[in-house]
Scaffold this motif. Structure first.
Motif, PDB file in Angstrom:
ATOM      1  N   THR A   1       0.828  -1.205   0.000  1.00 41.76           N
ATOM      2  CA  THR A   1       0.000   0.000   0.000  1.00 41.76           C
ATOM      3  C   THR A   1       0.856   1.246   0.000  1.00 41.76           C
ATOM      4  O   THR A   1       0.572   2.210  -0.723  1.00 41.76           O
TER       5      THR A   1
ATOM      6  N   TRP B   1       1.030   4.168  -2.848  1.00 41.59           N
ATOM      7  CA  TRP B   1       0.914   5.609  -2.663  1.00 41.59           C
ATOM      8  C   TRP B   1       2.068   6.328  -3.349  1.00 41.59           C
ATOM      9  O   TRP B   1       1.881   7.395  -3.937  1.00 41.59           O
TER      10      TRP B   1
ATOM     11  N   SER C   1       1.759   5.756  -7.246  1.00 39.55           N
ATOM     12  CA  SER C   1       0.618   6.463  -7.834  1.00 39.55           C
ATOM     13  C   SER C   1       1.036   7.819  -8.378  1.00 39.55           C
ATOM     14  O   SER C   1       0.290   8.446  -9.143  1.00 39.55           O
TER      15      SER C   1
ATOM     16  N   ILE D   1      -4.643   1.982  -5.808  1.00 39.06           N
ATOM     17  CA  ILE D   1      -4.794   2.004  -4.360  1.00 39.06           C
ATOM     18  C   ILE D   1      -5.682   0.853  -3.888  1.00 39.06           C
ATOM     19  O   ILE D   1      -5.365   0.153  -2.908  1.00 39.06           O
TER      20      ILE D   1
ATOM     21  N   SER E   1      -3.776  -2.525  -4.212  1.00 36.65           N
ATOM     22  CA  SER E   1      -2.684  -2.658  -3.255  1.00 36.65           C
ATOM     23  C   SER E   1      -3.201  -2.884  -1.846  1.00 36.65           C
ATOM     24  O   SER E   1      -2.637  -3.664  -1.078  1.00 36.65           O
ATOM     25  N   ARG E   2      -4.296  -2.222  -1.493  1.00 33.71           N
ATOM     26  CA  ARG E   2      -4.878  -2.442  -0.170  1.00 33.71           C
ATOM     27  C   ARG E   2      -5.397  -3.873  -0.057  1.00 33.71           C
ATOM     28  O   ARG E   2      -5.274  -4.509   0.996  1.00 33.71           O
TER      29      ARG E   2
END
Length: 443
Positions: free
Chosen positions: A142, A146, A149, A295, A298-299
């Motif tokens: 995650t 970030w 991204s 996002i 990945s979470r």
């Protein structure tokens, strides 16, 4: 236990607030200076009498310089510390990126792109390695998302801004829009590079914004994870078969990334759009969609601890998106929709990929191994921009390059399925989760 979990969550939330936004800003500038040549191409090719083949060569030669200096740069980062080395990288690439305004023809274009690759070598793998010094792999995807991204956000922000710069500055002080583009977009990297030297901490121990209890917690979590890793020396990274498989997988991913990134403005222009600002706004759409997808994916990967299937599924979806965008290339709306799907599949796979090497590498082996994977993989950045040129020699179909890149991505997915063991998956055994961290941030 609940109190400990709350303290843990608040500590990682504190680290997130300190590091991630700043690293995010740095990578926006890095990626923008790397790919703004795709926008400059719309004007500079005619002005400098460059062919599409010459552009592809110049766009790709960046990664040759990048390749040779990648591993040494990452090892030097470990020796001198992230604060000094990342600052050096950003200032030098900002200067060279701005100096791209002085390009006069084919050979000076090649030379400047090669120098830019040398200057930037080590930044991305350096940050990936830097994250391993703060976060255990169980929660790193995650954070990597970030950071990564920024690629998508640089497209959302950078493409419209690049188009606006070229539209509004062309002819001022006797310079073309593409010259102003390079000059203006290189300066922020120099400024932020100087800021890095005063802001970034090279290790947990150096962080004055953490108290002793917080430092002990972060160090303990990393030490516990490292007990299960056996490849710690530089030679271990060079001897590891998994490192070279992952290098090949990343090679296919990077071909897809830059095969699309460098040519996306040209694809959009082919719809009949002439205004650079409008082209920039439309090219921002796939990047905007990919921020959300990245996002969420990945979470999900961090929450479940699963890496392999997430990567295989997402990169396959990206390949399908490329194929469908080619099939429906005569419909601008459908083409943009499927290009968005492809962009999520490609960019969204980057943070799913990078926790895998650090699942079995630690110490100097992690610095070297990440550098090896990134340097070999980024040679795909030379291949990607050239795929459309090479494909033209045996196919007149304008979508053939998209199909070729999709096939390469599927090969990478197959390699992960066959050669990467399930042991690279991590189990979310830490005593906090993303929801706890989110609550801690708002506390």
């Amino acid at each position: 236990m609940k109190t400990h979990a709350s303290f843990e969550a608040k500590t990682y939330s504190k680290v997130d607030r300190r590091l991630i936004p700043f690293l995010f800003l740095c990578y926006i500038l890095a990626y923008l200076d790397r790919v703004n040549v795709g926008f400059a191409k719309l004007e500079m090719l005619n002005e400098l009498s460059l062919s599409d083949a010459a552009f592809a060569m110049g766009a790709g030669i960046f990664f040759i310089g990048y390749f040779f200096f990648e591993v040494p740069s990452n090892i030097l980062l470990k020796k001198f510390g992230a604060r000094m080395w990342i600052a050096r990288i950003m200032v030098s690439w900002g200067i060279i990126s701005s100096a791209m305004m002085f390009v006069q023809g084919e050979w000076s274009f090649y030379a400047m792109r090669f120098l830019l690759g040398i200057a930037e070598a080590g930044f991305f793998p350096g940050i990936i390695y830097y994250l391993t010094l703060w976060y255990p792999s169980k929660i790193r995807a995650t954070r990597t998302a970030w950071f990564v991204s920024a690629i998508a956000v640089s497209g959302v922000i950078g493409n419209p801004v690049s188009g606006w710069i070229m539209d509004t500055t062309s002819g001022h002080m006797g310079m073309s829009g593409w010259q102003w583009l390079f000059l203006i977009e290189g300066i922020p990297s120099i400024i932020v590079g100087i800021w890095v030297f005063f802001y970034l901490d090279s290790s947990i121990q150096e962080a004055r914004w953490l108290n002793d209890r917080e430092k002990r917690l972060l160090i303990k979590n990393l030490d516990v994870e490292d007990l299960h890793k056996h490849e710690v020396r530089v030679i271990d990274a060079f001897k590891s078969g998994k490192v070279y498989v992952l290098s090949t997988v990343y090679f296919t991913l990077v071909i897809g990334l830059y095969g699309v990134t460098f040519w996306l403005p040209t694809i959009i222009k082919a719809f009949g759009i002439k205004d650079y600002s409008e082209i920039g706004l439309i090219t921002a759409i796939p990047y905007g969609v990919s921020v959300i997808g990245m996002i969420l994916l990945s979470r999900s990967s961090d929450r479940t601890g699963e890496r392999r299937f997430h990567y295989i599924f997402n990169i396959t979806a990206g390949a399908v998106g490329l194929i469908l965008s080619g099939v429906f290339s005569t419909s601008p709306i459908l083409s943009v929709i499927f290009l968005s799907m492809a962009t999520v599949g490609i960019i969204g796979s980057i943070p799913l990929f990078w926790p895998i090497p650090s699942a079995f590498l630690t110490g100097t082996a992690a610095a070297a191994g990440i550098g090896i994977v990134n340097s070999i993989g980024n040679l795909g950045g030379y291949i990607g921009p050239n795929v459309p040129i090479w494909v033209k020699t045996f196919s007149s179909n304008p979508s053939a390059a998209l199909y070729a890149i999709a096939g390469i991505l599927l090969i990478g997915a197959l390699l992960v399925m066959v050669f990467i063991p399930e042991s690279v998956n991590t189990r979310p055994s830490v005593s906090f989760d993303e929801e706890q961290i989110s609550r801690a941030k708002s506390a």
